[in-house]
Design a protein around this motif. Structure first.
Motif, PDB file in Angstrom:
ATOM      1  N   TRP A   2     -11.758   3.425   2.764  1.00  0.00           N
ATOM      2  CA  TRP A   2     -11.991   3.583   1.328  1.00  0.00           C
ATOM      3  C   TRP A   2     -10.675   3.922   0.657  1.00  0.00           C
ATOM      4  CZ3 TRP A   2     -11.112   7.568  -2.088  1.00  0.00           C
ATOM      5  CH2 TRP A   2     -11.664   7.411  -3.362  1.00  0.00           C
ATOM      6  N   GLN A   3     -10.472   3.384  -0.531  1.00  0.00           N
ATOM      7  CA  GLN A   3      -9.286   3.661  -1.323  1.00  0.00           C
ATOM      8  C   GLN A   3      -9.726   3.815  -2.766  1.00  0.00           C
ATOM      9  OE1 GLN A   3      -6.305   0.591  -1.126  1.00  0.00           O
ATOM     10  NE2 GLN A   3      -5.298   1.262  -2.992  1.00  0.00           N
ATOM     11  N   VAL A  24       0.529   4.163   1.570  1.00  0.00           N
ATOM     12  CA  VAL A  24       0.416   5.088   2.690  1.00  0.00           C
ATOM     13  C   VAL A  24       0.841   4.381   3.976  1.00  0.00           C
ATOM     14  CG1 VAL A  24      -2.018   4.556   3.130  1.00  0.00           C
ATOM     15  CG2 VAL A  24      -1.111   6.745   3.862  1.00  0.00           C
ATOM     16  N   THR A  38      -9.330   6.957   5.965  1.00  0.00           N
ATOM     17  CA  THR A  38      -9.166   6.052   7.099  1.00  0.00           C
ATOM     18  C   THR A  38     -10.082   6.522   8.221  1.00  0.00           C
ATOM     19  OG1 THR A  38      -7.422   7.256   8.283  1.00  0.00           O
ATOM     20  CG2 THR A  38      -6.719   5.843   6.447  1.00  0.00           C
ATOM     21  N   SER A  72      -1.862  14.636   3.986  1.00  0.00           N
ATOM     22  CA  SER A  72      -3.077  14.199   4.669  1.00  0.00           C
ATOM     23  C   SER A  72      -3.715  15.341   5.441  1.00  0.00           C
ATOM     24  CB  SER A  72      -2.761  13.044   5.625  1.00  0.00           C
ATOM     25  OG  SER A  72      -1.960  13.484   6.699  1.00  0.00           O
ATOM     26  N   LYS A 123      -8.616   5.748  -6.922  1.00  0.00           N
ATOM     27  CA  LYS A 123      -7.772   6.536  -7.821  1.00  0.00           C
ATOM     28  C   LYS A 123      -8.690   7.440  -8.631  1.00  0.00           C
ATOM     29  CE  LYS A 123      -3.859   4.405  -9.355  1.00  0.00           C
ATOM     30  NZ  LYS A 123      -3.070   5.225  -8.538  1.00  0.00           N
ATOM     31  N   MET A 136       0.847  -1.174   0.000  1.00  0.00           N
ATOM     32  CA  MET A 136       0.000   0.000   0.000  1.00  0.00           C
ATOM     33  C   MET A 136       0.896   1.243   0.000  1.00  0.00           C
ATOM     34  SD  MET A 136      -3.190   1.191   2.405  1.00  0.00           S
ATOM     35  CE  MET A 136      -2.757   0.168   3.714  1.00  0.00           C
ATOM     36  N   SER A 164      -3.812  11.730   0.551  1.00  0.00           N
ATOM     37  CA  SER A 164      -3.575  11.752  -0.889  1.00  0.00           C
ATOM     38  C   SER A 164      -2.115  11.399  -1.102  1.00  0.00           C
ATOM     39  CB  SER A 164      -3.862  13.144  -1.463  1.00  0.00           C
ATOM     40  OG  SER A 164      -3.460  13.219  -2.813  1.00  0.00           O
ATOM     41  N   THR A 215      -3.256   8.224  -5.496  1.00  0.00           N
ATOM     42  CA  THR A 215      -4.208   7.335  -4.841  1.00  0.00           C
ATOM     43  C   THR A 215      -4.731   8.063  -3.611  1.00  0.00           C
ATOM     44  OG1 THR A 215      -2.941   5.409  -5.555  1.00  0.00           O
ATOM     45  CG2 THR A 215      -4.556   5.059  -3.805  1.00  0.00           C
ATOM     46  N   TYR A 216      -6.039   7.974  -3.391  1.00  0.00           N
ATOM     47  CA  TYR A 216      -6.670   8.593  -2.233  1.00  0.00           C
ATOM     48  C   TYR A 216      -7.070   7.502  -1.235  1.00  0.00           C
ATOM     49  CZ  TYR A 216      -7.292  12.607  -5.365  1.00  0.00           C
ATOM     50  OH  TYR A 216      -7.093  13.644  -6.233  1.00  0.00           O
ATOM     51  N   TYR A 217      -6.956   7.840   0.045  1.00  0.00           N
ATOM     52  CA  TYR A 217      -7.360   6.928   1.114  1.00  0.00           C
ATOM     53  C   TYR A 217      -8.213   7.704   2.112  1.00  0.00           C
ATOM     54  CZ  TYR A 217      -3.350   4.219  -0.556  1.00  0.00           C
ATOM     55  OH  TYR A 217      -2.459   3.537  -1.334  1.00  0.00           O
ATOM     56  N   VAL A 276      -7.810   1.463   6.639  1.00  0.00           N
ATOM     57  CA  VAL A 276      -8.372   2.096   5.449  1.00  0.00           C
ATOM     58  C   VAL A 276      -9.839   1.701   5.309  1.00  0.00           C
ATOM     59  CG1 VAL A 276      -8.232   2.229   2.939  1.00  0.00           C
ATOM     60  CG2 VAL A 276      -6.140   2.161   4.289  1.00  0.00           C
TER      61      VAL A 276
END
Length: 180
Positions: A13-14, A3, A99, A113, A16, A1, A105, A95-97, A11
């Motif tokens: 949601w993840q 991040v 948590t 973040s 792009k 991953m 980002s 990629t966006y996360y 996480v």
């Protein structure tokens, strides 16, 4: 991953970006404002350069005065273009996360973040294909290279799902006040 998670963080949601266009429909509003503001700044600097040329010998000829004015204009236009150049350079690998503690980002090697508690605005725009844009603070300027925190998530697939998740996590109401 891509991040590094904090202790007790996972996480939720993840995703792009669904599209790779560097422009959003709402960027036109910011660009229009910036160009008007820049025109006033350029007019003021031009006035100062021409007054300085007339009053002192700082600019001994007009070519030096015009060079100073030209340099100011070029730097000002680069400042306007920087967020879009940043998007162009990083959007394909971003990629966006989301948590339980923050929104992250990762546009390359270095993550940016924002803690969920620091999110003060939750507005979004949805495109016809259900992708969209989420704004996490009240800044008008698009996020760029110099921003240490995440201000926006762009081209999010299924934007309503992510906005609902962020609304639940932050307690902020969802708002569709971003105009296309």
């Amino acid at each position: 991953m891509g991040v590094d998670l904090l202790p007790d963080e996972h996480v939720l949601w993840q995703g792009k970006p669904a599209h790779h266009s560097v422009f959003l429909s709402l960027d036109v509003k910011w660009i229009r404002f910036s160009l008007k503001f820049d025109a006033v700044k350029i007019a003021l600097v031009a006035g100062l350069v021409f007054l300085t040329h007339g009053w002192t010998d700082v600019f001994d000829n007009w070519s030096t005065a015009l060079l100073v004015l030209g340099a100011f204009v070029v730097l000002d236009l680069l400042y306007l273009a920087e967020p879009f150049l940043w998007r162009y350079r990083t959007l394909r690998r971003t990629t966006y996360y989301v948590t339980g503690q923050r929104v992250v980002s990762v546009p390359g090697r270095r993550a940016r973040s924002v803690k969920l508690a620091d999110i003060d605005d939750l507005t979004f725009a949805e495109e016809p294909d259900a992708s969209g844009y989420i704004r996490l603070d009240r800044r008008i300027m698009p996020g760029g290279y110099g921003n240490g925190t995440v201000a926006e998530l762009i081209h999010i697939p299924d934007v309503r799902q992510v906005v609902t998740l962020l609304s639940t996590l932050t307690g902020l109401p969802e708002s569709t006040s971003i105009q296309h």
